[in-house]
Design a protein around this motif. Structure first.
Motif, short mmCIF file in Angstrom:
data_model
loop_
_atom_site.label_atom_id
_atom_site.label_comp_id
_atom_site.label_asym_id
_atom_site.label_seq_id
_atom_site.Cartn_x
_atom_site.Cartn_y
_atom_site.Cartn_z
N LEU A 89 0.90 -1.25 -0.09
CA LEU A 89 0.02 -0.01 0.02
C LEU A 89 0.85 1.15 -0.01
CD1 LEU A 89 -2.98 -0.91 2.50
CD2 LEU A 89 -2.88 -0.77 0.09
N LEU A 90 1.94 0.92 0.30
CA LEU A 90 2.91 2.21 0.36
C LEU A 90 3.67 2.39 -0.92
CD1 LEU A 90 4.52 1.39 3.81
CD2 LEU A 90 2.75 3.09 3.53
N ALA A 91 3.22 1.68 -1.84
CA ALA A 91 4.04 1.97 -3.04
C ALA A 91 3.38 3.11 -3.89
CB ALA A 91 3.92 0.59 -3.84
N ILE A 92 4.13 3.40 -5.13
CA ILE A 92 3.52 4.37 -5.92
C ILE A 92 2.12 4.00 -6.55
CG2 ILE A 92 3.88 5.78 -7.94
CD1 ILE A 92 6.99 5.89 -7.01
N ASN A 93 2.24 2.74 -6.98
CA ASN A 93 0.88 2.11 -7.54
C ASN A 93 0.26 1.21 -6.76
OD1 ASN A 93 -1.09 1.97 -9.43
ND2 ASN A 93 -0.05 0.99 -11.11
N PRO A 94 -0.40 1.63 -5.52
CA PRO A 94 -0.78 0.26 -4.78
C PRO A 94 -1.87 -0.21 -5.22
CG PRO A 94 -1.66 2.51 -3.88
CD PRO A 94 -0.82 2.78 -5.02
N PRO A 95 -1.69 -1.50 -4.95
CA PRO A 95 -3.17 -2.51 -5.25
C PRO A 95 -4.28 -2.38 -4.38
CG PRO A 95 -1.57 -3.74 -3.92
CD PRO A 95 -0.99 -2.56 -4.13
N ASP A 96 -5.53 -2.85 -4.45
CA ASP A 96 -6.69 -2.55 -3.92
C ASP A 96 -6.87 -3.55 -2.77
OD1 ASP A 96 -8.97 -1.46 -3.21
OD2 ASP A 96 -10.25 -2.40 -4.58
N ILE A 97 -6.13 -3.58 -1.74
CA ILE A 97 -6.30 -4.58 -0.47
C ILE A 97 -6.60 -3.79 0.80
CG2 ILE A 97 -4.72 -6.42 -1.69
CD1 ILE A 97 -2.60 -5.22 0.17
N ILE A 98 -7.48 -2.64 0.52
CA ILE A 98 -7.49 -2.10 1.79
C ILE A 98 -8.67 -2.79 2.63
CG2 ILE A 98 -9.01 0.01 2.81
CD1 ILE A 98 -6.28 0.74 1.30
N SER A 99 -9.46 -3.54 2.28
CA SER A 99 -10.53 -4.36 3.15
C SER A 99 -9.67 -5.54 3.89
CB SER A 99 -11.44 -5.11 2.30
OG SER A 99 -10.77 -6.05 1.40
N SER A 100 -8.83 -6.17 3.09
CA SER A 100 -7.76 -7.08 4.12
C SER A 100 -6.93 -6.50 4.93
CB SER A 100 -6.87 -7.65 3.03
OG SER A 100 -7.57 -8.55 2.07
N VAL A 101 -6.39 -5.29 4.66
CA VAL A 101 -5.80 -4.65 5.81
C VAL A 101 -6.49 -4.46 7.12
CG1 VAL A 101 -4.36 -2.34 6.42
CG2 VAL A 101 -4.04 -3.62 4.13
N ALA A 102 -7.78 -3.82 6.56
CA ALA A 102 -8.60 -3.43 7.84
C ALA A 102 -9.23 -4.68 8.83
CB ALA A 102 -10.05 -2.62 7.23
N ARG A 103 -9.49 -5.78 8.01
CA ARG A 103 -9.91 -7.06 8.49
C ARG A 103 -8.68 -7.63 9.66
NH1 ARG A 103 -11.89 -9.23 3.52
NH2 ARG A 103 -13.73 -8.22 3.41
N ILE A 104 -7.42 -7.48 9.12
CA ILE A 104 -6.45 -8.07 9.91
C ILE A 104 -6.23 -7.07 10.96
CG2 ILE A 104 -3.87 -8.50 9.95
CD1 ILE A 104 -4.09 -9.41 6.92
N GLY A 105 -6.20 -5.70 10.76
CA GLY A 105 -6.08 -4.70 11.65
C GLY A 105 -7.05 -4.92 12.81
N ILE A 106 -8.02 -4.98 12.75
CA ILE A 106 -9.28 -5.09 13.45
C ILE A 106 -9.01 -6.18 14.44
CG2 ILE A 106 -11.97 -5.71 14.07
CD1 ILE A 106 -12.40 -3.88 11.52
N VAL A 107 -8.77 -7.64 13.81
CA VAL A 107 -8.38 -8.81 14.75
C VAL A 107 -7.20 -8.49 15.61
CG1 VAL A 107 -7.85 -11.05 14.38
CG2 VAL A 107 -9.26 -10.35 13.03
N VAL A 108 -6.30 -7.85 15.05
CA VAL A 108 -5.21 -7.39 15.84
C VAL A 108 -5.39 -6.71 17.18
CG1 VAL A 108 -2.75 -6.06 15.93
CG2 VAL A 108 -3.21 -7.66 14.00
N ILE A 109 -6.30 -5.77 16.87
CA ILE A 109 -6.85 -4.87 18.03
C ILE A 109 -7.31 -5.66 19.03
CG2 ILE A 109 -8.38 -3.17 18.51
CD1 ILE A 109 -7.75 -1.57 16.04
N TYR A 110 -8.34 -6.37 18.72
CA TYR A 110 -9.06 -7.53 19.49
C TYR A 110 -8.35 -8.47 20.29
CZ TYR A 110 -13.41 -5.05 18.52
OH TYR A 110 -14.35 -4.15 18.15
N ILE A 111 -7.31 -9.02 19.52
CA ILE A 111 -6.51 -9.70 20.13
C ILE A 111 -5.54 -9.00 21.36
CG2 ILE A 111 -4.35 -11.33 19.55
CD1 ILE A 111 -6.64 -12.80 18.88
N GLN A 112 -5.22 -7.96 20.92
CA GLN A 112 -4.41 -7.30 21.74
C GLN A 112 -5.01 -6.97 23.12
OE1 GLN A 112 -3.29 -3.47 20.33
NE2 GLN A 112 -1.65 -3.19 21.65
N ARG A 113 -6.20 -6.59 22.98
CA ARG A 113 -7.12 -6.33 24.23
C ARG A 113 -7.29 -7.54 24.76
NH1 ARG A 113 -11.47 -1.84 22.60
NH2 ARG A 113 -10.17 0.04 21.97
#
Length: 163
Positions: A89-113
């Motif tokens: 996602l940090l590249a100049i021409n990023p792919p469309d994987i925002i939903s995957s990043v959001a899902r993994i991030g949400i799971v990381v937050i709940y596992i951390q809690r």
């Protein structure tokens, strides 16, 4: 090259510094995880070999240790996956994987809690054992546990993942 494959552009210098920071954060996380594994396996070994018959407290501590080790393992692996998924996602021409990043991030937050609450639960349980007949200590411990549940702050907010 077929027209279906998407080219991902090169990474810029500021992005490289972000990736280096992620690598350092991951290395420190795995260092602490390694310490956690050593301590957890030591506790499991001592609990299973010290006596032939385990008490309820020892059995509860054994299951809590295994549970916390599993939660820590899932947190470290998901946090690493979260960082790796964000790199394109940090590249100049990023792919469309925002939903995957959001899902993994949400799971990381709940596992951390969950890990945070489990650690606090063990500390409260040990203090509860030390003061079995003290009503003030029990009320303070219950309030501390409610505070842990209510005010645990994640390192990444869900709104920044979705936006």
């Amino acid at each position: 090259m077929s027209p279906q494959t998407q080219q991902i552009g090169p990474l810029s210098d500021p992005v490289i510094s972000v990736i280096v920071d992620w690598a350092i954060e991951t290395a420190v996380g795995f260092l602490f995880y390694g310490v956690n594994i050593v301590i957890s396996f030591t506790v499991i070994y001592l609990l299973t070999t010290t006596s032939t018959r385990m008490t309820r407290g020892q059995l509860g501590l054994l299951f809590l240790t295994i549970f916390m080790l599993l939660v820590s393992t899932s947190f470290v692996s998901l946090n690493t996956a979260f960082m790796f998924v964000q790199i394109p996602l940090l590249a100049i021409n990023p792919p469309d994987i925002i939903s995957s990043v959001a899902r993994i991030g949400i799971v990381v937050i709940y596992i951390q809690r969950l890990n945070f609450v489990a650690c606090d639960g063990i500390a409260v349980w040990r203090a509860w054992i030390l003061y079995p007949r003290n009503l003030v200590a029990k009320i303070v411990l219950i309030l501390c546990m409610i505070g842990s549940l209510a005010f645990s702050e994640p390192s990444v907010s869900v709104s920044t993942l979705i936006a």
